[in-house]
Design a protein around this motif. Sequence first.
Motif, PDB file in Angstrom:
ATOM      1  N   ASP A  80       0.836  -1.206   0.000  1.00  0.00           N
ATOM      2  CA  ASP A  80       0.000   0.000   0.000  1.00  0.00           C
ATOM      3  C   ASP A  80       0.868   1.252   0.000  1.00  0.00           C
ATOM      4  O   ASP A  80       0.547   2.248  -0.682  1.00  0.00           O
ATOM      5  N   PHE A  81       1.939   1.228   0.761  1.00  0.00           N
ATOM      6  CA  PHE A  81       2.858   2.363   0.838  1.00  0.00           C
ATOM      7  C   PHE A  81       3.512   2.608  -0.517  1.00  0.00           C
ATOM      8  O   PHE A  81       3.552   3.740  -1.015  1.00  0.00           O
ATOM      9  N   SER A  82       4.006   1.547  -1.139  1.00  0.00           N
ATOM     10  CA  SER A  82       4.645   1.680  -2.452  1.00  0.00           C
ATOM     11  C   SER A  82       3.649   2.173  -3.490  1.00  0.00           C
ATOM     12  O   SER A  82       3.977   3.010  -4.350  1.00  0.00           O
ATOM     13  N   ASP A  83       2.425   1.657  -3.432  1.00  0.00           N
ATOM     14  CA  ASP A  83       1.407   2.073  -4.385  1.00  0.00           C
ATOM     15  C   ASP A  83       1.084   3.553  -4.229  1.00  0.00           C
ATOM     16  O   ASP A  83       0.940   4.286  -5.212  1.00  0.00           O
ATOM     17  N   ALA A  84       0.994   4.017  -2.982  1.00  0.00           N
ATOM     18  CA  ALA A  84       0.712   5.433  -2.743  1.00  0.00           C
ATOM     19  C   ALA A  84       1.849   6.315  -3.250  1.00  0.00           C
ATOM     20  O   ALA A  84       1.618   7.384  -3.819  1.00  0.00           O
ATOM     21  N   LEU A  85       3.070   5.871  -3.054  1.00  0.00           N
ATOM     22  CA  LEU A  85       4.228   6.646  -3.523  1.00  0.00           C
ATOM     23  C   LEU A  85       4.263   6.739  -5.042  1.00  0.00           C
ATOM     24  O   LEU A  85       4.684   7.755  -5.612  1.00  0.00           O
ATOM     25  N   SER A  86       3.814   5.678  -5.693  1.00  0.00           N
ATOM     26  CA  SER A  86       3.854   5.660  -7.164  1.00  0.00           C
ATOM     27  C   SER A  86       2.846   6.617  -7.785  1.00  0.00           C
ATOM     28  O   SER A  86       2.950   6.955  -8.968  1.00  0.00           O
ATOM     29  N   LYS A  87       1.879   7.066  -7.003  1.00  0.00           N
ATOM     30  CA  LYS A  87       0.815   7.917  -7.528  1.00  0.00           C
ATOM     31  C   LYS A  87       1.028   9.399  -7.248  1.00  0.00           C
ATOM     32  O   LYS A  87       0.187  10.223  -7.614  1.00  0.00           O
ATOM     33  N   THR A  88       2.125   9.741  -6.587  1.00  0.00           N
ATOM     34  CA  THR A  88       2.350  11.149  -6.245  1.00  0.00           C
ATOM     35  C   THR A  88       3.837  11.422  -6.125  1.00  0.00           C
ATOM     36  O   THR A  88       4.640  10.515  -5.865  1.00  0.00           O
ATOM     37  N   SER A  89       4.185  12.668  -6.293  1.00  0.00           N
ATOM     38  CA  SER A  89       5.577  13.089  -6.068  1.00  0.00           C
ATOM     39  C   SER A  89       5.751  13.661  -4.671  1.00  0.00           C
ATOM     40  O   SER A  89       6.861  14.010  -4.268  1.00  0.00           O
ATOM     41  N   ASP A  90       4.654  13.736  -3.930  1.00  0.00           N
ATOM     42  CA  ASP A  90       4.690  14.299  -2.578  1.00  0.00           C
ATOM     43  C   ASP A  90       4.874  13.165  -1.558  1.00  0.00           C
ATOM     44  O   ASP A  90       3.903  12.685  -0.960  1.00  0.00           O
TER      45      ASP A  90
END
Length: 842
Positions: A379-389
């Motif tokens: 979930d953490f990796s997926d969230a990071l892949s969707k934003t630069s923030d």
Amino acid sequence: MRSVIIVAVVAMGLSCAADVLDHGDRVDLPAVRLLPSSIELHGRRSHQAIMLVKSGWSAESDEAGPLLDRDDVSLRSTNPEVARIDDGLVRPEADGVASIEAVLGGRVIAATEVRVSGTGERAHWSFRHDVQSVLARQGCNMGACHGALAGKGGFRLSLRGYDSDADFVTITREARGRRVEMADPGRSLLLAKPTGALPHQGGLRLDPNSRDYRVIAEWIAAGARGPSDDDPQLTHLTVTPARSRLELGDRSRVLVTAHYDNQGSMDVTHWAKFTATDESVAGVDEDGCVTVRGSGESAVLVWFGSQVKLARMTVPYPNKVDDDRYASARKRNFIDDLNLQQLKTLRLPPSPRATDEAFLRRATLDTVGRLPTIQEQDDFSDALSKTSDSRAVRDDVIDRLLASDAFVDYWTYRFSDLLLINGTRLRPAAVKAYYAWLRESIADGKPWDATVREILTSTGGTTENGATNFFALHQSPEDMTENACQAFLGLSIGCAKCHNHPLEKWTNDQYYAMANLFARVRAKGWGGETRNGDGMRTLYVVDSGDLIQPSKGEPQPPAPLDATPLALDDPSDRRVPLANWMTNPENPYFARSITNRVWANFFGRGLVDPVDDLRLSNPASNEALLDATSQHLISVNFDLRRLMRTILQSETYQRSSRPMPGNVNEDKYLSRYYPRRMMAEVMLDAIDQTMQTHTKFDQVAFSGADRQKTDFYPSGTRALELYDSAIESYFLKTFGRNPREITCDCERSDEPSMVQVLHMSNGSTINEKLESDSNVVATCLRDGDDDATIVGRLFRRALARDPEPSELDVLLETLATYEDRVVGLRDVAWSILTSTEFTFNH
């Protein structure tokens, strides 16, 4: 005149070295200071030592530099008829004003003003302030000599002279009066023994030509006057310089001034005691001469007349770091601002930000006491892949952790250490009630001040109101006082039970005034008759009764430390004003204490270390940061979750643990994150979480003849879900769990040992889990996974990351050498579980 250092120091029998600067250096007026910056002398017996130092690093700074030693600098008085220079000391001649000037090549490079008064008054030596100071300086009333509980050679003094009245009687009335001979002071035992005129087991302590000898001799000759209620009372000390900025190899000195309630003051440097708080940074000798030994921040603790004071010093590291490095560093909140400010002062470069994988594992371990699951990693990796923030993604992780049930489990366990929830001291029903009350308080987000107030003012049954078990564990007013101060204020005041505290300001009177606040606490059912019952005790408070102070045979008016006393005949519950005082935002210890404990959880050590030792003589590694963080906790109404969020969000916390060339040798100023071994319970749970196994726990009820094991915890209970420390677990014991016997963070140990190494290698804990038919390796094999998949899964479960290609290649090549694939995979799992990357939080 040899030099300012020789004049101001060596003439007093001291030994500060005289090679601070090359003598060829030219000193300009703004570069030096004469200290003290102003001098007040009262009475003909007063004096003041002075010293010449380099100025601070900027003209605006109040910090002093090192001692300045030059053969060509001289001192002079502008009005010798008012104040003169004598053996490096400023001495009074007549009332008036003068200036002391430091002169180099005919030019005044520094000056200080002297005001003299009281020279026409009749002077006499005071037993309370002068004679007692001589005895303390010479070590006569220390614990190793006559200040011991039983004294020495039939001569007993109060420790460090805290009881002047009793000491006066001992000196002048006991031993048939031979300790004082008014007609011939030199024959007095008080002088004849320490000078060697008569045999003395303590050796030579006094030089007959010294000022200290003269003080006692003249006091005896004048009639040996005793302490009086009219004696001026010591109010506080000042130290000069209060702050210094030094470099490796520099020398400095600390001057001490005592201030009294009659507006008088006196240079007591020659009678003060000095101790360095960090010998690795700076050492200090018995005369206050400081030698810089290493880089960092340190302080000199000054003790005089039961008062203590710190003289602080900063020694930057020998690095060259551009200011842009600090200006461009990531910042999130005030923690980062204050941390970077200190790093800049110390010339320590900050390490870069930790990787996302390292942050997730670190924050999860520190906040909820377990490893991140593979689903949480995905979930953490997926969230990071969707934003630069990435900051927002990390914030979401922090909020999720703080809102989780695992947070409640972890922090209930941590505070159970503090409150000593222990089944060997409480019956099972009481243990469960205490734990349940604490868990509910944390789950509900009860502010810390409300939690402590509820404990201190609790009444009722111990199985109905769990908070009352604090008093079931501590059943005397003295124990209640000492444990409340240790747990909630970070203060150890136990030494003041017998005498004034030798290193702090707490007096014997203050101890018994504080303890008297608990004197009316009572309970029904306390004692052996409930051993076979359910542990029910009923706590209540009566409206009369006091604790007698042994040394005085009467009670002290009840009062919190440094607070206004209550009336002895007030029938109300004294614990209520105690709770009001203790949890008051203005209390200088309460917010700092819990802030420091929380800080230590996330950084591995408190800003004050040890975490529950908030003595003045144990300063914080960053006082400004501890003050600001404590004020932040107060501003959020003692909401510990909000404090934790601020810490977790800071870039200081999120820094990489990898050292850099400029910060590899420091371990307390937070230039990087410091790896540390998991606490015992977290490590055991992490092993089970990685291997997909469980540990069976048995509770031990009572001890000795009543010792028995009970099946108290169901299968699947994690170590962090245990109610108390009465658990039979070789692993937890070996890795330093807190036995919860005393209120002290020292009860938990993270010291490595050979026993730990052997147990990890050959013990039953890991080997039984490796051999389990239901562990993750066995499950993967049944699912038909290949070796690379199984190794990758172990890495994800244990280290929260994928293996590096080089790591995977080595492990797969090693596995290929095993004839038995199962044995090989177990060995791979073992190597991961015993690695420092797994056992340490980094």
